[in-house]
Scaffold this motif. Structure first.
Motif, mmCIF file in Angstrom:
data_model
loop_
_atom_site.group_PDB
_atom_site.id
_atom_site.type_symbol
_atom_site.label_atom_id
_atom_site.label_comp_id
_atom_site.label_asym_id
_atom_site.label_seq_id
_atom_site.Cartn_x
_atom_site.Cartn_y
_atom_site.Cartn_z
ATOM 1 N N GLU A 138 0.864 -1.189 0.000
ATOM 2 C CA GLU A 138 0.000 0.000 0.000
ATOM 3 C C GLU A 138 0.893 1.230 0.000
ATOM 4 N N LYS A 191 -4.399 0.880 -4.187
ATOM 5 C CA LYS A 191 -4.206 2.207 -4.770
ATOM 6 C C LYS A 191 -4.837 3.286 -3.906
ATOM 7 N N ALA A 192 -4.191 4.436 -3.913
ATOM 8 C CA ALA A 192 -4.713 5.577 -3.157
ATOM 9 C C ALA A 192 -5.968 6.098 -3.824
ATOM 10 N N PRO A 193 -6.949 6.547 -3.042
ATOM 11 C CA PRO A 193 -8.163 7.098 -3.650
ATOM 12 C C PRO A 193 -7.845 8.351 -4.450
ATOM 13 N N ARG A 194 -8.550 8.507 -5.547
ATOM 14 C CA ARG A 194 -8.313 9.650 -6.434
ATOM 15 C C ARG A 194 -8.734 10.937 -5.732
ATOM 16 N N GLN A 195 -7.826 11.905 -5.706
ATOM 17 C CA GLN A 195 -8.120 13.180 -5.056
ATOM 18 C C GLN A 195 -8.981 14.065 -5.948
ATOM 19 N N ARG A 196 -9.899 14.755 -5.319
ATOM 20 C CA ARG A 196 -10.765 15.688 -6.027
ATOM 21 C C ARG A 196 -10.355 17.106 -5.715
#
Length: 489
Positions: A443, A482-487
């Motif tokens: 991770e 995977k890291a969550p997609r930043q908004r």
């Protein structure tokens, strides 16, 4: 005679009608129940609701006088305004005084006070403790610093009279929880032969702790957190019944206990000698090491410096490292290996925070390989890392850190994995020697302390590409979380 079929021939007989339920007697009252049942019903109510119920009838008022758990909390609904706090405290003291005056003291199980009271309230607290001890309460919980803020804690704390617990001529206390008070411990103190749980948080000791513990022959649970007045924790007495021992933020020079039945040990503090005699029944150990001057000693001390924990089944380690003068690969082999085997260790969790200017050259986490060599039965390993460095490239070489076969290791999870050289080589060594590996998860996100800064600029695509190539090379599947997609809106 020939039988003739009727209209209802072949139909199932009608189901039996249920018996009518008895009509409850209009004259039934709670008072008709045995007194033991009435007390049981009363115990299901909160202290506030039980007080309201006491106004229903004379009989309920009589029961209220024997309510078993008197727990007073002066922290709820408090105001930040100083005058309001004073009013709230005054009301709290008035409420406690009124209730204990009404209570008979018979059948008291628990007496608890949670309120930030100063030493100038000692007369009231003395009265409450006298009531609790005269009533022979099994559980006494006095927390005079419930909000855990520096503003609530004072130097002139209330002195809790331990001698009062033996003034009744017999032992009755089973659980004693004290926070932000001072106590005087003497070797001839009485009243603790039935004590099973003792939690002392932010206590100012006068005297010696061994004098108190020498009288606690059936003690099962002991917690010591941020207490002062003790140079060390050298307890020469046998605590054979002790199962749970927690020591946290104690400014002592050593820990020395005789605990043959210990199953759960927690230590949080400086790197000091820790000796636990005879603890062959250990199941879980948590060691968090804080160093005044951060170095690489913490992890090594947890692995190699506490032989007493060698029988543990589950080991959790939290340590800090610093590498401004990096350790080279050739020097890692000279690091001391454990002088004992973790023969029963099944689950290992490590939380490592590393301060370094070059994460590709700081090889302190290789010490974990020595731990793996000495844990032949290890099944799961979790390694959570946080490097205090940003913008460093991934390591692409295929070097393998040498270690022994890992015949039982099935699950490996690493968070904060950025493909730094030590991380890559350690994982290569595990993949090379882990014949029974079933799940390998990396991770890239740092999960320690919820750090958002450390999770900026993660080279996620490079890490996924590396995981794919490494998976093909060793023939073992590697899952990348995977890291969550930043908004940005």
């Amino acid at each position: 005679m020939e039988r003739r079929g009727g209209v209802g021939e072949g139909l199932a007989p009608p189901p039996p009608q249920p018996l009518p339920l008895p009509t409850p007697s209009a004259s039934f009252r709670m008072e008709d129940l045995p007194e033991e049942i009435q007390l049981l019903v009363l115990c299901l109510l909160s202290l506030k609701d039980a007080a309201r119920a006491s106004t229903v009838s004379r009989n309920w008022r009589k029961l209220w006088r024997r309510y078993p758990n008197l727990c007073f909390d002066g922290t709820k609904g408090g105001s930040a305004d100083e005058d309001s706090v004073k009013i709230e405290k005054a009301k709290f003291v008035e409420t406690v005084n009124a209730i204990i005056q009404q209570h008979s003291g018979i059948g008291l199980n628990k007496f608890s006070i949670r309120c930030s009271l100063q030493n100038n309230s000692s007369d009231h607290i003395d009265r409450w403790i006298c009531f609790a001890t005269a009533s022979k309460a099994k559980i006494i919980d006095l927390n005079l610093w419930p909000k855990r803020t520096d503003a609530c804690r004072t130097k002139n704390v209330y002195h809790f009279p331990l001698e009062a617990l033996g003034a009744q001529g017999c032992s009755f206390i089973q659980s004693l929880f004290l926070t932000n008070v001072s106590i005087e411990t003497l070797s001839d103190i009485h009243g603790f032969t039935k004590l099973r749980r003792l939690h002392l948080h932010h206590i100012q000791f006068i005297g010696d702790l061994p004098g108190l513990l020498s009288n606690c022959s059936v003690l099962e649970d002991l917690e010591l957190i941020a207490c002062s007045g003790l140079a060390d924790l050298n307890i020469p007495h046998q605590l054979d019944k002790l199962r749970h021992l927690l020591i946290s933020n104690m400014c002592v020079q050593m820990v020395d206990f005789h605990v043959t039945g210990l199953t759960h040990f927690v230590y949080k503090g400086d790197v000091i000698p820790i000796v636990l005699y005879g603890c062959s029944k250990l199941e879980k150990v948590t060691v968090t090491l804080y160093e005044r001057v951060i170095s690489n000693k913490g992890l090594g001390h947890a692995i190699n410096g506490i032989p007493s924990i060698s029988a543990v089944k589950e080991l959790n380690i939290c340590a800090y490292m610093q590498g401004y003068q990096p350790t080279w690969f050739s020097q890692v082999h000279s690091m001391a290996r454990p002088t004992f085997m973790f023969v029963n260790l099944r689950h290992l969790t490590c939380e490592i925070t590393i301060f370094t200017i070059d994460p590709n050259r700081h090889t302190g986490i290789f010490q974990l390989a020595h731990c793996l060599d000495c844990a032949p039965q290890l099944e799961t390993m979790k390694l959570h890392m946080q490097y205090h460095v940003l913008g460093r490239p991934c390591w692409h070489c295929q070097e393998i850190f040498p270690m022994r076969r890992l015949d039982h290791l099935k699950t490996v999870h690493m968070s904060g994995f950025r493909c730094y050289r030590p991380q890559v080589e350690l994982l290569h060594g595990i993949l090379e020697n882990g014949a029974a590996l079933e799940h390998v998860t990396i991770e890239p996100m740092v999960t320690l302390f919820g750090s958002s800064i450390a999770n900026r600029g993660i080279p996620q695509d490079e890490i996924c590409e590396w995981a794919h190539r490494t998976s093909e090379h060793f023939g073992k599947e590697i899952t990348v979380v995977k890291a969550p997609r930043q908004r940005w809106w």
